[in-house]
Design a protein around this motif. Structure first.
Motif, short mmCIF file in Angstrom:
data_model
loop_
_atom_site.label_atom_id
_atom_site.label_comp_id
_atom_site.label_asym_id
_atom_site.label_seq_id
_atom_site.Cartn_x
_atom_site.Cartn_y
_atom_site.Cartn_z
N UNK A 44 0.77 -1.36 -0.03
CA UNK A 44 -0.05 0.11 0.14
C UNK A 44 0.95 1.27 -0.02
N UNK A 45 2.07 1.30 0.64
CA UNK A 45 2.60 2.45 0.77
C UNK A 45 3.75 2.56 -0.20
N UNK A 46 4.25 1.65 -0.96
CA UNK A 46 5.25 1.77 -2.11
C UNK A 46 4.57 1.95 -3.30
N UNK A 47 3.48 1.13 -3.44
CA UNK A 47 2.73 1.19 -4.88
C UNK A 47 1.96 2.45 -4.99
N UNK A 48 1.60 3.27 -3.87
CA UNK A 48 0.64 4.21 -3.76
C UNK A 48 -0.86 3.80 -4.06
#
Length: 69
Positions: A44-48
């Motif tokens: 969720x955080x890295x792939x926006x």
């Protein structure tokens, strides 16, 4: 006059700012194993925005399966 590309970018960023914390809280409160939670939070955080969509389509099914066990 339609919506410009910059307005679409602002809309997508605003949606991510709203949906990402909700998805992360949902992940952390789930009955998934610790490794799976860490993986989903990272996605969720890295792939926006794409990470949030992946969690909605794949992660929720995985969570439902984990809660049945």
């Amino acid at each position: 006059m339609g919506i410009s590309i910059y307005q679409w970018i602002v809309i997508l960023i605003a949606l991510w700012i709203i949906l990402a914390p909700i998805a992360i809280i949902h992940i952390l409160m789930s009955k998934l194993e610790r490794k799976e939670k860490l993986l989903w939070v990272g996605i969720v955080l890295l792939l926006n925005f794409v990470g949030v969509i992946l969690y909605l389509f794949i992660g929720l099914k995985q969570r439902a399966r984990a809660s049945k066990v």
